[in-house]
Design a protein around this motif. Structure first.
Motif, PDB file in Angstrom:
ATOM      1  N   GLU A 184     -38.146  61.662  -5.299  1.00 57.76           N
ATOM      2  CA  GLU A 184     -38.318  61.213  -3.931  1.00 57.76           C
ATOM      3  C   GLU A 184     -39.786  61.332  -3.527  1.00 57.76           C
ATOM      4  O   GLU A 184     -40.578  62.004  -4.181  1.00 57.76           O
ATOM      5  CB  GLU A 184     -37.445  62.059  -2.990  1.00 57.76           C
ATOM      6  N   PHE A 185     -40.129  60.687  -2.416  1.00 51.96           N
ATOM      7  CA  PHE A 185     -41.485  60.779  -1.877  1.00 51.96           C
ATOM      8  C   PHE A 185     -41.675  62.169  -1.271  1.00 51.96           C
ATOM      9  O   PHE A 185     -40.787  62.676  -0.583  1.00 51.96           O
ATOM     10  CB  PHE A 185     -41.700  59.703  -0.809  1.00 51.96           C
ATOM     11  N   PRO A 186     -42.787  62.877  -1.491  1.00 52.36           N
ATOM     12  CA  PRO A 186     -43.984  62.436  -2.202  1.00 52.36           C
ATOM     13  C   PRO A 186     -44.013  62.827  -3.674  1.00 52.36           C
ATOM     14  O   PRO A 186     -45.025  62.585  -4.341  1.00 52.36           O
ATOM     15  CB  PRO A 186     -45.098  63.139  -1.436  1.00 52.36           C
ATOM     16  N   ALA A 187     -42.910  63.450  -4.182  1.00 52.93           N
ATOM     17  CA  ALA A 187     -42.912  63.875  -5.589  1.00 52.93           C
ATOM     18  C   ALA A 187     -43.122  62.699  -6.531  1.00 52.93           C
ATOM     19  O   ALA A 187     -43.700  62.856  -7.611  1.00 52.93           O
ATOM     20  CB  ALA A 187     -41.592  64.583  -5.911  1.00 52.93           C
ATOM     21  N   CYS A 188     -42.690  61.490  -6.114  1.00 53.94           N
ATOM     22  CA  CYS A 188     -42.810  60.309  -6.980  1.00 53.94           C
ATOM     23  C   CYS A 188     -44.257  59.913  -7.234  1.00 53.94           C
ATOM     24  O   CYS A 188     -44.541  59.119  -8.138  1.00 53.94           O
ATOM     25  CB  CYS A 188     -42.037  59.142  -6.375  1.00 53.94           C
ATOM     26  N   LEU A 189     -45.174  60.452  -6.440  1.00 54.80           N
ATOM     27  CA  LEU A 189     -46.589  60.107  -6.618  1.00 54.80           C
ATOM     28  C   LEU A 189     -47.212  60.817  -7.814  1.00 54.80           C
ATOM     29  O   LEU A 189     -48.259  60.389  -8.308  1.00 54.80           O
ATOM     30  CB  LEU A 189     -47.380  60.453  -5.349  1.00 54.80           C
ATOM     31  N   ASP A 190     -46.600  61.888  -8.261  1.00 55.23           N
ATOM     32  CA  ASP A 190     -47.149  62.655  -9.380  1.00 55.23           C
ATOM     33  C   ASP A 190     -47.340  61.785 -10.624  1.00 55.23           C
ATOM     34  O   ASP A 190     -46.404  61.133 -11.087  1.00 55.23           O
ATOM     35  CB  ASP A 190     -46.217  63.825  -9.731  1.00 55.23           C
ATOM     36  N   GLY A 191     -48.559  61.764 -11.124  1.00 52.36           N
ATOM     37  CA  GLY A 191     -48.855  61.030 -12.348  1.00 52.36           C
ATOM     38  C   GLY A 191     -49.058  59.544 -12.155  1.00 52.36           C
ATOM     39  O   GLY A 191     -49.392  58.831 -13.105  1.00 52.36           O
ATOM     40  N   MET A 218     -52.656  62.316  -8.806  1.00 54.49           N
ATOM     41  CA  MET A 218     -52.669  60.880  -9.065  1.00 54.49           C
ATOM     42  C   MET A 218     -53.980  60.528  -9.753  1.00 54.49           C
ATOM     43  O   MET A 218     -55.015  61.173  -9.515  1.00 54.49           O
ATOM     44  CB  MET A 218     -52.509  60.080  -7.776  1.00 54.49           C
ATOM     45  N   ARG A 219     -53.946  59.523 -10.573  1.00 49.63           N
ATOM     46  CA  ARG A 219     -55.151  59.090 -11.295  1.00 49.63           C
ATOM     47  C   ARG A 219     -55.755  57.881 -10.572  1.00 49.63           C
ATOM     48  O   ARG A 219     -55.118  56.832 -10.473  1.00 49.63           O
ATOM     49  CB  ARG A 219     -54.801  58.725 -12.738  1.00 49.63           C
ATOM     50  N   ILE A 220     -56.953  58.076 -10.047  1.00 48.22           N
ATOM     51  CA  ILE A 220     -57.629  56.976  -9.345  1.00 48.22           C
ATOM     52  C   ILE A 220     -58.113  55.960 -10.373  1.00 48.22           C
ATOM     53  O   ILE A 220     -58.922  56.286 -11.237  1.00 48.22           O
ATOM     54  CB  ILE A 220     -58.817  57.508  -8.508  1.00 48.22           C
ATOM     55  N   GLY A 239     -51.412  49.743  -9.332  1.00 49.47           N
ATOM     56  CA  GLY A 239     -51.304  51.113  -8.862  1.00 49.47           C
ATOM     57  C   GLY A 239     -50.698  51.183  -7.478  1.00 49.47           C
ATOM     58  O   GLY A 239     -50.423  50.154  -6.839  1.00 49.47           O
ATOM     59  N   VAL A 240     -50.492  52.415  -7.019  1.00 48.89           N
ATOM     60  CA  VAL A 240     -49.999  52.672  -5.667  1.00 48.89           C
ATOM     61  C   VAL A 240     -51.186  52.593  -4.712  1.00 48.89           C
ATOM     62  O   VAL A 240     -52.299  53.007  -5.050  1.00 48.89           O
ATOM     63  CB  VAL A 240     -49.355  54.076  -5.599  1.00 48.89           C
ATOM     64  N   PHE A 241     -50.968  52.064  -3.515  1.00 50.41           N
ATOM     65  CA  PHE A 241     -52.061  51.962  -2.550  1.00 50.41           C
ATOM     66  C   PHE A 241     -51.574  52.356  -1.160  1.00 50.41           C
ATOM     67  O   PHE A 241     -50.394  52.226  -0.840  1.00 50.41           O
ATOM     68  CB  PHE A 241     -52.645  50.541  -2.525  1.00 50.41           C
ATOM     69  N   PRO A 242     -52.475  52.863  -0.307  1.00 41.35           N
ATOM     70  CA  PRO A 242     -52.097  53.246   1.049  1.00 41.35           C
ATOM     71  C   PRO A 242     -52.213  52.075   2.012  1.00 41.35           C
ATOM     72  O   PRO A 242     -52.987  51.127   1.790  1.00 41.35           O
ATOM     73  CB  PRO A 242     -53.133  54.327   1.395  1.00 41.35           C
ATOM     74  N   ALA A 243     -51.452  52.146   3.090  1.00 42.16           N
ATOM     75  CA  ALA A 243     -51.520  51.143   4.153  1.00 42.16           C
ATOM     76  C   ALA A 243     -51.067  51.804   5.444  1.00 42.16           C
ATOM     77  O   ALA A 243     -50.227  52.712   5.413  1.00 42.16           O
ATOM     78  CB  ALA A 243     -50.645  49.938   3.834  1.00 42.16           C
ATOM     79  N   PRO A 244     -51.580  51.365   6.599  1.00 39.60           N
ATOM     80  CA  PRO A 244     -51.085  51.914   7.858  1.00 39.60           C
ATOM     81  C   PRO A 244     -49.587  51.638   7.997  1.00 39.60           C
ATOM     82  O   PRO A 244     -49.125  50.528   7.716  1.00 39.60           O
ATOM     83  CB  PRO A 244     -51.888  51.152   8.918  1.00 39.60           C
TER      84      PRO A 244
END
Length: 303
Positions: A184-191, A218-220, A239-244
């Motif tokens: 689940e979020f935010p654990a899914c962001l790992d790696g 997370m790897r940038i 990759g994953v990206f942020p958004a408002p």
């Protein structure tokens, strides 16, 4: 007096990046055009171009001259249109600078009320880095600037930051990439691979610090000054990206991505920066009033 024919020739070369291509468009020989540019530089007393391989690059003076030339010919076109219509179609020109890190959907939603005003308004948008936009604001070449941060401290430019609102931050990804993430979020962001807004963005430093506090790694894989380009890479699964969070429905519909989750601990803030403490331009007031009326959640005090 300024030779406007020379200014027209200069602008053609600046836009084309070379004399030969500009000469073709102007129906002149390259030799004639080169001579005209040389006369213009001699009259001004400064070089406007420097050679870079086969191309011509603008000098600092050339970039300044181009920005003014664009505005001069834009104003001339507006005058011609106004006179052609017998002066009947009058409009207010509203020039807005948009920091390139500001998400396009947010900028659109903030500016949309301008075109709904009872007065006829011509909206002119210019995207660039915040420091360059503030320089244009200082010399009144822009009426306002939209940014994700207030006026930088210590700047010599006189301006006033008007808070428009703020939004939680969501994490987005292409469906195929999202399906490979575990937990689940935010654990899914790992790696996961991260697409990070560029150094001009307030999130550039805040997002990695938040990940560190969460114990997530997370790897940038990319940094982007342009928010739309970052989303395009995200759409392709890079990759994953942020958004408002306020723009999530628009981002999902346009880029065919999904939201992994959002956090209130990260906030994207948006500001209207003007040269005046009290907003007097009717379009600027419309932007401010629309934002405060509910475009964003109520502004939370900065920590």
């Amino acid at each position: 007096m300024l030779n406007y024919k020379h200014l027209h020739y200069f602008l053609a070369v600046a836009r084309s990046g070379g004399v030969i291509r500009a000469a073709e468009r102007l129906h002149l020989t390259p030799q004639t055009l080169s001579g005209q540019i040389a006369q213009f530089e001699e009259r001004l007393g400064v070089p406007l171009f420097r050679r870079a391989g086969r191309r011509l690059e603008l000098t600092e003076a050339g970039r300044l001259a181009q920005s003014y030339a664009e505005e001069i010919f834009q104003t001339g076109a507006e005058l011609e249109e106004l006179l052609r219509n017998g002066g009947e179609e009058r409009f207010i020109t509203f020039r807005v600078g948009i920091a390139d890190v500001v998400p396009k959907f947010i900028a659109h939603r903030l500016l949309a009320p301008v075109l709904e005003l009872p007065e006829a308004v011509r909206l002119v948008c210019q995207e660039d880095r915040l420091d360059r936009l503030l320089a244009d604001l200082a010399i009144h070449r822009l009426d306002m600037v939209l940014a994700d941060r207030p006026m930088p401290p210590g700047t010599d430019i006189k301006g006033y930051s008007h808070p428009l609102g703020e939004s939680a931050v969501a994490f987005m990804a292409a469906p195929a990439l999202a399906a490979r993430l575990i937990g689940e979020f935010p654990a899914c962001l790992d790696g996961a691979r991260l697409l990070l807004p560029g150094r001009d963005s307030a999130l550039h430093g805040a997002l990695p610090r938040w990940l560190e506090r969460q114990g997530r790694h997370m790897r940038i894989v990319g940094e982007f000054d342009d928010s739309a380009l970052m989303k395009a890479f995200g759409e392709a699964g890079a990759g994953v990206f942020p958004a408002p969070a306020a723009s999530v429905p628009d981002v999902m519909a346009h880029y065919k991505v999904v939201s992994l989750g959002e956090t209130e601990d990260l906030r994207e803030r948006f500001f209207l920066i003007s040269a005046e403490r009290r907003l007097t331009h009717p379009a600027a007031r419309a932007v401010s009033e629309h934002a405060r009326a509910g475009l964003f959640a109520p502004t939370r005090s900065a920590e």
